[in-house]
Design an enzyme around this catalytic site. Structure first.
Site, mmCIF file in Angstrom:
data_model
loop_
_atom_site.group_PDB
_atom_site.id
_atom_site.type_symbol
_atom_site.label_atom_id
_atom_site.label_comp_id
_atom_site.label_asym_id
_atom_site.label_seq_id
_atom_site.Cartn_x
_atom_site.Cartn_y
_atom_site.Cartn_z
ATOM 1 N N SER A 141 39.418 51.834 37.105
ATOM 2 C CA SER A 141 38.240 51.571 36.257
ATOM 3 C C SER A 141 37.228 50.760 37.056
ATOM 4 O O SER A 141 37.607 49.937 37.896
ATOM 5 C CB SER A 141 38.651 50.771 35.025
ATOM 6 O OG SER A 141 37.495 50.337 34.338
ATOM 7 N N TYR A 154 43.252 43.501 31.596
ATOM 8 C CA TYR A 154 42.949 44.915 31.886
ATOM 9 C C TYR A 154 42.436 45.065 33.323
ATOM 10 O O TYR A 154 42.899 45.938 34.070
ATOM 11 C CB TYR A 154 41.917 45.437 30.880
ATOM 12 C CG TYR A 154 41.475 46.861 31.129
ATOM 13 C CD1 TYR A 154 42.397 47.907 31.194
ATOM 14 C CD2 TYR A 154 40.123 47.183 31.301
ATOM 15 C CE1 TYR A 154 41.993 49.216 31.425
ATOM 16 C CE2 TYR A 154 39.716 48.491 31.520
ATOM 17 C CZ TYR A 154 40.653 49.504 31.589
ATOM 18 O OH TYR A 154 40.250 50.801 31.817
#
Ligand code: NAP
Length: 246
Positions: A141, A154
């Protein structure tokens, strides 16, 4: 002739979003595809039906990537059905955000189990079947680039997967297997629809993105196709940012 003719691909978390788009595009390019899912059987069946309708080959395989036995079973299903394995896309992932004071052990372990241990177990299970010219693609990401507040767990999980990709590229390079990380920017999917449809956050993202829109699953799938195909034969251990300039 498609760019993935005669290849067999496993795409984890392919019942929805980015994974579903990758599975459909790979099948359209000639690959036989395992559409893995965790619980959404009807969504996975729809992805498979779409591929079959277009003349492609696919099966849906249930399995939790963070469970070692399931990981082996997903890979074995691909080899049993299609006879070989050439491409693994470690796409399954969760994105749960929490500021420091709200981080719990459960939140941490769930994120790391699915986002980090999952790709490790899947690649471990796949490695013995992957041959020369194979490609492993980890979906990371651009959160590792943006590092917004509330993303400690995350973003750390996605940083880990970037590092793992570089290490495994070295371990598997001798077998001529490539390993890369593809880092999408904000992309409109089933998982992000709540936060990214007509919200203040989605407007910020659109305003800050040079191309002035949100990413779509197809924007990510086309780059996954590049990384899966021989067009990227000299790229391994690398990280590709695919975020419309964000
Ligand atoms: P999504 O719409 O939330 O779909 C997630 C997929 O992962 C579903 O197919 C789900 O299966 C599957 N999954 C979840 N846990 C699993 C497990 N333990 N084992 C196997 N499959 C599991 O996701 P997305 O937005 O397309 O994101 C896909 C990947 O891109 C993730 O790794 C995410 O971190 C990354 N990413 C997304 C964005 C974004 O803005 N969307 C941005 C950057 C990176 P079920 O449907 O059966 O639950």
């Amino acid at each position: 002739m498609g760019r993935l003719e005669n290849k067999v691909a496993v795409v984890t978390g392919a019942s929805k979003g980015i994974g579903a788009a990758i599975a459909a595009l790979f099948a359209a390019e000639g690959a036989s595809v395992v559409v893995n899912y965790a619980s959404s059987k009807s969504d996975a069946d729809k992805v498979v039906a779409g591929i079959l309708t277009c003349g492609g080959k696919a099966i849906a395989v249930k399995g939790d990537v963070s469970n070692a036995e399931h990981a082996i079973a997903i890979i074995d299903a691909a080899v049993a059905e299609f006879g070989r394995l050439d491409i693994l896309v470690n796409n399954a992932g969760i994105y749960e955000f929490a500021p420091l004071l709200d981080i719990t052990q459960e939140h941490f372990h769930k994120s790391f189990n699915i986002n980090v241990l999952g790709p490790l177990l899947m690649t471990q299970a796949a490695a013995k079947h992957l041959g020369e010219g194979s490609s492993v693609i980890n979906i990371g990401s651009n959160i590792t680039h943006m590092k917004p507040p509330g993303s400690a767990v995350y973003a750390a999980s996605k940083s880990a997967i970037e590092t793992i990709g570089s290490v495994l590229a070295k371990e598997l390079g001798g077998q001529k297997i490539r390993v890369n990380t593809l880092n999408p920017g904000p992309t409109r999917t089933e998982g992000t629809s709540q936060i990214m449809t007509n919200s203040e956050m989605s407007q910020h993202i659109i305003n800050d993105t040079p191309l002035g829109r949100m990413g779509l699953p197809g924007d990510i799938a086309s780059v996954a196709l590049f990384l899966a195909s021989d067009d990227s034969a000299w790229i391994t251990g690398d990280v590709l940012l695919v975020s419309g300039g964000l």
